[in-house]
Design a protein around this motif. Sequence first.
Motif, PDB file in Angstrom:
ATOM      1  N   ALA A  42      -5.121  54.506 -21.245  1.00  0.00           N
ATOM      2  CA  ALA A  42      -4.715  55.902 -21.451  1.00  0.00           C
ATOM      3  C   ALA A  42      -3.473  56.240 -20.631  1.00  0.00           C
ATOM      4  CB  ALA A  42      -5.864  56.837 -21.089  1.00  0.00           C
ATOM      5  N   THR A  95      -5.605  61.620 -26.110  1.00  0.00           N
ATOM      6  CA  THR A  95      -6.078  60.285 -25.732  1.00  0.00           C
ATOM      7  C   THR A  95      -6.781  60.317 -24.380  1.00  0.00           C
ATOM      8  OG1 THR A  95      -3.927  59.744 -24.733  1.00  0.00           O
ATOM      9  CG2 THR A  95      -4.234  59.188 -27.051  1.00  0.00           C
ATOM     10  N   ALA A 127     -10.443  59.274 -23.226  1.00  0.00           N
ATOM     11  CA  ALA A 127     -10.565  58.191 -22.253  1.00  0.00           C
ATOM     12  C   ALA A 127     -11.372  58.586 -21.018  1.00  0.00           C
ATOM     13  CB  ALA A 127      -9.173  57.725 -21.827  1.00  0.00           C
ATOM     14  N   TRP A 178      -0.394  64.024 -26.974  1.00  0.00           N
ATOM     15  CA  TRP A 178      -1.119  62.792 -26.658  1.00  0.00           C
ATOM     16  C   TRP A 178      -2.103  62.973 -25.509  1.00  0.00           C
ATOM     17  CZ3 TRP A 178       1.468  57.460 -27.616  1.00  0.00           C
ATOM     18  CH2 TRP A 178       1.959  57.428 -28.916  1.00  0.00           C
ATOM     19  N   CYS A 185     -10.158  62.141 -31.928  1.00  0.00           N
ATOM     20  CA  CYS A 185     -10.159  61.824 -30.499  1.00  0.00           C
ATOM     21  C   CYS A 185     -10.967  62.842 -29.705  1.00  0.00           C
ATOM     22  CB  CYS A 185      -8.726  61.780 -29.975  1.00  0.00           C
ATOM     23  SG  CYS A 185      -7.835  60.268 -30.326  1.00  0.00           S
TER      24      CYS A 185
END
Length: 394
Positions: free
Chosen positions: A174, A147, A151, A144, A100
């Motif tokens: 997101a 992410t 994004a 997280w 990511c």
Amino acid sequence: MSEGKSDISGWLVRPASWHLWALLAAVLGAATVRTTRLTSDGGMDNAIVVRAARTWLDGGSPYDDPHFLYLPGAVLAAAPQALLSPTALRMLVPLAVTACLAAGWACALRLHGIPPRSRLAALGLAGLTAGFAPFAHLILLANWTATAALALPLGLLLASRGRWAAAAVVFGTAIALKPVLLPMALLLAFAGRWRALALMIAVPVTASTASALFLPDPTGFFTRTLPFLLKGDDDFVRLYEASPAAVLPRLGVPPGLAVLLALLAAAAGVACAYRRWRRADPGPLRLTETAAALMLSAFLVSRPSYDHYLVIVVPLLLASLPCAGSVARGPWFWLALVPQLPGVTWPYLEPVQRRAFKDALTLCALTFTIVRHGWAGQRRVPVKSAPVTAVTSF
């Protein structure tokens, strides 16, 4: 533009040798393997979400855990992980987080027209991994936030190409996983993209509503998590929060005054972000610097606000280094990052519980640098496409 900067920009956008790619592979590989060795479940923060998903699969409420601070959609998104063994999680989660972050870096480069095989592409990502502590910390925690780090540049890349609806879907997705990109609603409002703004809001609302129907406690986020976030009275969490609203009371400032100061600073940051957007100069810096100012302003008041939130913004700004007029070309940008140098022990801040003071210093200094840069309206060389074309004419 001075000859020195011209040489630097031209050098950065030239193709990287295999030695630099080998360096990048070694640095990223070391950070990823370190996480697999130090964690039993792929990362502490990801484990919280996975544990909540397992609780749901067993018929319980994921919001029984006060440290589960996510929207209902995250529960269903983590359910596949809940079916994996700890060994699989330990191996796969660090790889996913690293992927990511690398993909977000690639999107940031593409946004600013930097060739994907350039020296900046290799050295920048290696430098972030080895020289910017929150980056490696994010891989270790498997939070997280990764992410959002993907994004934001992806959404801005789509917006730069006029695909605002697609950008809104990326932002909304997101947010459905972790609502850290909510400030992008202001960016869409600044741009007058009202349909995209409605779409951005609709995606997480729809996903969260639909997901909540599968939970035994559909309103748990509002009845448990939201009050927890608004109060911010968890002693463990407070030790690691980087927002001035959390750090200043630890220095003796009354909590009410600390919140007021943080709100005033955030409001000033939003005003400067709007001024930056209104300048309407061509090129990707308008999107990059406005988005960065909005995100950093939000981090000043958000509870909680951690060091790895900076990973959402810093790579995006670093990728703009070859662009004329970029904030990354100024010395204050680099000075703001000094407290995050790994391996540097700062007096009186040796205990890990005092790391939040360094994080707050970086957050405030970086925010001030960005908003000052945006407010000052420094003269920029118009760059409508790739800065590779621009650097050849410096």
